[in-house]
Design an enzyme around this catalytic site. Structure first.
Site, mmCIF file in Angstrom:
data_model
loop_
_atom_site.group_PDB
_atom_site.id
_atom_site.type_symbol
_atom_site.label_atom_id
_atom_site.label_comp_id
_atom_site.label_asym_id
_atom_site.label_seq_id
_atom_site.Cartn_x
_atom_site.Cartn_y
_atom_site.Cartn_z
ATOM 1 N N TYR A 15 0.818 -1.216 0.000
ATOM 2 C CA TYR A 15 0.000 0.000 0.000
ATOM 3 C C TYR A 15 0.851 1.266 0.000
ATOM 4 C CZ TYR A 15 -4.298 -2.576 0.308
ATOM 5 O OH TYR A 15 -5.355 -3.383 -0.001
ATOM 6 N N TYR A 142 -14.271 -4.706 2.992
ATOM 7 C CA TYR A 142 -12.889 -5.079 2.695
ATOM 8 C C TYR A 142 -12.587 -6.380 3.424
ATOM 9 C CZ TYR A 142 -7.848 -5.308 2.505
ATOM 10 O OH TYR A 142 -6.572 -5.748 2.284
ATOM 11 N N ASP A 236 -16.638 -11.829 9.392
ATOM 12 C CA ASP A 236 -15.203 -11.552 9.260
ATOM 13 C C ASP A 236 -14.792 -10.734 10.486
ATOM 14 O OD1 ASP A 236 -12.698 -10.572 8.784
ATOM 15 O OD2 ASP A 236 -13.089 -9.914 6.737
ATOM 16 N N LYS A 268 -5.171 -11.106 12.710
ATOM 17 C CA LYS A 268 -4.710 -9.904 13.402
ATOM 18 C C LYS A 268 -4.463 -10.137 14.899
ATOM 19 C CE LYS A 268 -6.491 -6.508 10.123
ATOM 20 N NZ LYS A 268 -5.321 -5.854 9.581
HETATM 21 N N1 PMP Z 1 -10.725 -8.766 6.840
HETATM 22 C C1 PMP Z 1 -10.765 -7.576 7.450
HETATM 23 C C2 PMP Z 1 -12.042 -7.121 8.072
HETATM 24 C C3 PMP Z 1 -9.617 -6.786 7.510
HETATM 25 O O1 PMP Z 1 -9.672 -5.593 8.112
HETATM 26 C C4 PMP Z 1 -8.432 -7.278 6.936
HETATM 27 C C5 PMP Z 1 -7.124 -6.487 6.969
HETATM 28 N N2 PMP Z 1 -7.185 -5.182 7.274
HETATM 29 C C6 PMP Z 1 -8.448 -8.513 6.309
HETATM 30 C C7 PMP Z 1 -9.607 -9.245 6.294
HETATM 31 C C8 PMP Z 1 -7.222 -9.081 5.660
HETATM 32 O O2 PMP Z 1 -6.301 -9.465 6.623
HETATM 33 P P1 PMP Z 1 -4.759 -9.697 6.240
HETATM 34 O O3 PMP Z 1 -4.208 -8.321 5.984
HETATM 35 O O4 PMP Z 1 -4.157 -10.338 7.444
HETATM 36 O O5 PMP Z 1 -4.730 -10.550 5.040
#
Ligand code: PMP
Length: 448
Positions: A15, A142, A236, A268
């Site tokens: 990014y 996202y 998610d 995360k």
């Molecule tokens: N789902 C959500 C809701 C996220 O915020 C993110 C990353 N910001 C992801 C999936 C993707 O996670 P990663 O960057 O560990 O692939």
């Protein structure tokens, strides 16, 4: 030569538009909520290093557990083999997730989502309902950067180059206050076609969309509709899990009578920010649709590092800390401090809206142009935060903080003061120019 200079010669960052950006800051160590740069400066990690860090950096308890595990079993393939950290983590997490009966490991947030999508689609396929292959998602969502995750994410500039290759999905509006009925009607219409496999959602907060919040009651209504239509629901919780929203999981805010998601995705904060690890959990009914004497009905998905023992150990140690009274107290303390900061931030003349849920605080600027990831002030806002010794990466014109839970009251005050200073910049183009100039030489943050 310092790290920044060496980095600039060989690395390509996520990014990052290297044609416009300044050099990456070299970080040599980190402790608590502070990142120490190679030039001796310290920065308050106001966004928990891309929302992963829960208990502070280089936490001694997690470090001790990880180091012990490294000397015991560092890795073993996870097909045909198992180990204590993977089993114990699954047992402990499933006990905290009502309705979830099975855990499937992967590597990160995007792969946790990929696993969820494939599970949902093959669930219907294995049951002879292969026509159910449409996914319903929120507009502006996202879910990650792999192809499946991109397909179920918003069609925006992030994915523009790949649009023709992304499978089609149905989008419904986010049920923000005032748009709940619209979301229900859109979901109802989508379900009527009879081809929907699953509804995938970020529960209560759409993070990357700009910390957009909606209510648990609105979500409950959508889940109820799906349940009645035999459509799977996928939460998610990659961003919202592990205390971010004030409860252990965002879905814990659902009313007691609401259906729980069939599948949940985690990453995360799963390891407290120590190691990359993904986890997808599901109900017994989903698992049972794969379990058979027929080998072709298996779930053909895996990664070399699936269920890495060191990562699972970091997750177990993080969970110990998260469930402690101290940490739960910290989450309550941060949530109360955020709530107390809202009136002053909302009254700022540059601010359009302030959103707060648990440890997440977001400030949407109204000044300086329309809401956009490429908002003209974004770089100046980021530079302003750095000049205050704070890492706060704005999502365009949305400023936000999701601090590690160990953040002190003094550091919280520093975060609110920095958010205010960033909002000030939106009112003053000259200050924005000046902030950009100071980016290369941020001032020293006094460590308290
Ligand atoms: N789902 C959500 C809701 C996220 O915020 C993110 C990353 N910001 C992801 C999936 C993707 O996670 P990663 O960057 O560990 O692939």
């Amino acid at each position: 030569m310092n790290l920044s200079t060496r980095d600039a010669a060989v690395l390509w960052h996520p990014y990052t538009q290297h044609g416009t950006g300044t050099a990456a800051l070299g970080i040599v160590r980190a402790e608590g909520a502070l990142l120490y740069a190679e030039d001796g400066r310290a920065y308050l990690d106001g966004t928990a290093s891309w929302w992963v860090n829960l208990h502070g950096h280089s936490h001694p308890y997690i470090a001790a557990k990880v180091s012990e595990q490294l000397r015991t079993l560092e890795h073993v393939l996870f097909a045909g083999f198992t180990h204590q950290p993977a089993v114990e983590l699954a047992e402990r997490l499933l006990a905290l997730l009502p309705g979830q009966a099975r855990a499937f490991y992967s590597d990160n947030g995007a792969t946790a989502v990929e696993v969820a999508l494939k599970m949902a689609l093959q669930y219907h396929y294995n049951r002879g309902n292969g026509h159910r292959r449409r996914l319903v998602v929120f507009a502006d969502s996202y879910h990650g950067d792999t192809f499946g995750a991109m397909a179920v994410s918003a069609r925006n500039v992030f994915t523009r180059a790949f649009w023709p290759l992304l499978f089609d999905v149905t989008t419904i509006p986010v049920p923000v206050p005032g748009r709940e009925a619209e979301a229900v009607a859109a979901l109802d219409a989508a379900l009527a076609a009879g081809d929907v496999a699953a509804f995938l959602f970020e529960p209560l907060i759409l993070g990357t969309a700009g910390m957009v919040t909606y209510s648990a009651v609105a979500l409950a209504e959508l889940l109820t509709l799906c349940q009645a239509a035999d459509v799977l629901t996928i939460a998610d919780e990659v961003f919202t899990g592990f205390g971010r929203t004030g409860r252990l999981f965002a879905c814990d805010h659902l009313p007691p009578t609401a259906p729980r998601p069939d599948i949940s995705c985690f990453s995360k904060g799963l390891t407290g920010g120590t190691m990359a690890l993904g986890l997808t959990t599901c109900t017994a009914a989903i698992y049972d649709a794969f379990r058979s004497t027929d080998r072709t009905r298996a779930f053909f998905h895996g990664h070399s590092y699936t269920a890495n023992p060191v990562a699972c150990t970091a997750a177990l140690a993080s969970l110990d800390l998260l469930l402690s009274a101290d940490c739960q107290g910290d989450i309550t303390r941060i949530s109360a401090a955020h709530a107390a900061s809202v009136p002053a931030l909302a009254a700022h003349p540059a601010v359009g809206a302030v959103r707060h849920l648990g440890t997440v605080l977001a400030v949407e600027l109204a000044a300086g142009g329309p809401t956009s990831y490429f908002h003209s002030l974004r770089d100046a806002l980021y530079a302003t935060a750095l000049a205050h010794g704070v890492v706060l990466r704005p999502l365009g014109n949305v400023l936000y903080t999701v601090p590690p839970y160990c953040v002190t009251d003094a550091q919280l005050a520093q975060l609110y003061a920095t958010l205010t200073a960033m909002a000030d910049v939106a009112l003053d183009p000259a200050a924005a120019e000046a902030a950009l100039l100071t980016q290369a030489v941020p001032t020293i943050f006094e460590v308290d």
